[in-house]
Write a protein that holds these residues in place. Structure first.
Motif, PDB file in Angstrom:
ATOM      1  N   VAL A   1     176.102  60.276  12.273  1.00 32.19           N
ATOM      2  CA  VAL A   1     175.361  59.507  11.396  1.00 32.19           C
ATOM      3  C   VAL A   1     174.166  59.786  11.955  1.00 32.19           C
ATOM      4  O   VAL A   1     173.925  58.718  12.871  1.00 32.19           O
ATOM      5  CB  VAL A   1     175.687  58.000  11.121  1.00 32.19           C
ATOM      6  CG1 VAL A   1     175.277  57.091  10.423  1.00 32.19           C
ATOM      7  CG2 VAL A   1     177.318  58.128  10.839  1.00 32.19           C
TER       8      VAL A   1
ATOM      9  N   PRO B   1     170.750  58.300  12.736  1.00 35.04           N
ATOM     10  CA  PRO B   1     169.696  56.832  13.891  1.00 35.04           C
ATOM     11  C   PRO B   1     169.811  55.756  12.382  1.00 35.04           C
ATOM     12  O   PRO B   1     169.270  54.674  11.612  1.00 35.04           O
ATOM     13  CB  PRO B   1     168.926  56.615  14.896  1.00 35.04           C
ATOM     14  CG  PRO B   1     169.168  58.194  15.657  1.00 35.04           C
ATOM     15  CD  PRO B   1     169.864  59.240  14.366  1.00 35.04           C
TER      16      PRO B   1
ATOM     17  N   LYS C   1     171.985  54.533  10.328  1.00 31.53           N
ATOM     18  CA  LYS C   1     172.295  52.757  11.618  1.00 31.53           C
ATOM     19  C   LYS C   1     172.292  51.009  10.689  1.00 31.53           C
ATOM     20  O   LYS C   1     170.200  51.716  10.758  1.00 31.53           O
ATOM     21  CB  LYS C   1     172.572  53.114  13.006  1.00 31.53           C
ATOM     22  CG  LYS C   1     173.127  54.740  12.822  1.00 31.53           C
ATOM     23  CD  LYS C   1     173.469  54.863  14.376  1.00 31.53           C
ATOM     24  CE  LYS C   1     174.253  56.073  14.318  1.00 31.53           C
ATOM     25  NZ  LYS C   1     174.784  56.584  16.046  1.00 31.53           N
TER      26      LYS C   1
ATOM     27  N   ASN D   1     171.091  48.361  12.977  1.00 32.79           N
ATOM     28  CA  ASN D   1     171.084  47.407  13.848  1.00 32.79           C
ATOM     29  C   ASN D   1     170.725  46.548  13.909  1.00 32.79           C
ATOM     30  O   ASN D   1     170.486  45.364  13.125  1.00 32.79           O
ATOM     31  CB  ASN D   1     168.793  47.913  14.214  1.00 32.79           C
ATOM     32  CG  ASN D   1     169.084  49.864  14.792  1.00 32.79           C
ATOM     33  OD1 ASN D   1     169.686  50.454  14.664  1.00 32.79           O
ATOM     34  ND2 ASN D   1     167.973  50.264  14.651  1.00 32.79           N
TER      35      ASN D   1
ATOM     36  N   GLY E   1     166.766  51.631  18.391  1.00 28.10           N
ATOM     37  CA  GLY E   1     166.989  50.224  18.272  1.00 28.10           C
ATOM     38  C   GLY E   1     166.567  48.974  17.950  1.00 28.10           C
ATOM     39  O   GLY E   1     167.342  47.745  18.882  1.00 28.10           O
TER      40      GLY E   1
ATOM     41  N   PRO F   1     167.091  51.051   7.184  1.00 27.34           N
ATOM     42  CA  PRO F   1     168.138  51.651   7.149  1.00 27.34           C
ATOM     43  C   PRO F   1     167.862  52.293   6.026  1.00 27.34           C
ATOM     44  O   PRO F   1     167.606  52.083   4.905  1.00 27.34           O
ATOM     45  CB  PRO F   1     169.376  51.011   7.545  1.00 27.34           C
ATOM     46  CG  PRO F   1     169.144  49.805   7.563  1.00 27.34           C
ATOM     47  CD  PRO F   1     167.594  49.515   7.399  1.00 27.34           C
TER      48      PRO F   1
END
Length: 288
Positions: A64, A66, A69, A71, A163, A190
């Motif tokens: 996956v 970043p 994803k 955060n 992040g 995202p």
């Protein structure tokens, strides 16, 4: 005839303004066609890279990126795309109003914001409202160049990958047609599953990766996000020229109306002056 001379001066001034707005309308119409062609030419690349990225994501579910994803940071990024120049109606006002609404929504949720300004009008607005501007780019001209956009935008993209921020929003003016442009604030990161949805086909895709799947996906998704930003800038520039053409046409029509009204007032003033002089002559002749 002091009043008549003053009115003639106003008529001349409005006529000069009308010539300027007419010229600006024709220039905007010429640039609008080129901007629309540039915007439409960028769409196939964006669509193709989206399909490839979606198929790669399905082919490698164990990895996956970043950008896909979610955060947990308490900071969000906002990319504000506006024009460098004015005289384009309420286009910038509408998109900045949408940005203000989004900033208040994030602030109400306890999320701080970091902004990237693309365009002089947006940069000035963000500075006035006290937003934290981490980078900006102005003076793009009539043709957007990706190499000028990558640097400022990469600040937010890298922060999301690390992040430090939980989302990146993209605000710009979407081109609908020549007479209609729509201000939008959409989520860039995202990457949602709806945005990454691939075209439905009867067969699956299998790829041979060089050097490896992770490197290819990493590079491709970065290019995909950059293409989305470039497309937004191209749409904004097409909207700018369309809005400016419509605004200058309205200004030219209004100048014509003002000239007609001023000429009517001038003729009435001139007629009244002539009538007054005739009355004085007749009165003098009668007295003699």
């Amino acid at each position: 005839m002091a009043a008549g001379k003053e009115i003639r001066g106003k008529i001349k001034s409005v006529e000069n303004t009308k010539k300027i707005t007419k010229a600006m309308e024709m220039v905007a119409a010429s640039k609008m066609r080129k901007a629309q062609d540039r915007m439409r030419a960028a769409r196939p690349y964006s669509e193709k890279i989206r399909n490839i990225a979606a198929n790669l994501g399905k082919a490698n579910p164990e990895y996956v990126h970043p950008f896909m994803k979610v955060n947990d940071a308490k900071t969000a990024g906002v990319i504000v795309i506006t024009t460098d120049k004015g005289l384009c109606g309420g286009m910038n006002t509408n998109v900045l109003r949408a940005v203000t609404t989004k900033l208040r929504e994030l602030q109400g949720a306890g999320v701080s914001t970091e902004a990237v300004a693309i365009g002089n009008k947006g940069l000035g607005f963000l500075n006035r409202v006290g937003a934290k501007v981490v980078s900006h780019v102005t003076g793009l001209g009539d043709t957007p160049h990706l190499d000028k956009l990558i640097g400022p935008v990469k600040v937010l993209l890298d922060a999301y990958a690390e992040g430090k921020i939980n989302a990146v929003y993209l605000s710009y003016t979407k081109f609908i047609n020549t007479m209609k442009q729509e201000s939008v604030v959409e989520q860039l990161l995202p990457l949602s599953s709806e945005r990454m949805q691939a075209e439905k086909t009867e067969h699956g895709w299998d790829y041979i990766y060089e050097p490896d799947a992770q490197s290819v996906i990493d590079e491709l998704l970065v290019r995909y996000v950059e293409s989305l930003i470039y497309q937004a800038v191209a749409e904004n520039m097409a909207s700018e020229q369309s809005a400016r053409m419509v605004a200058m046409k309205a200004a030219t029509d209004n100048a014509g109306s003002v000239i007609g009204e001023l000429k009517l007032v001038y003729n009435k003033t001139r007629q009244a002056a002539i009538t007054k002089e005739l009355s004085e002559i007749v009165a003098g002749a009668a007295a003699v």
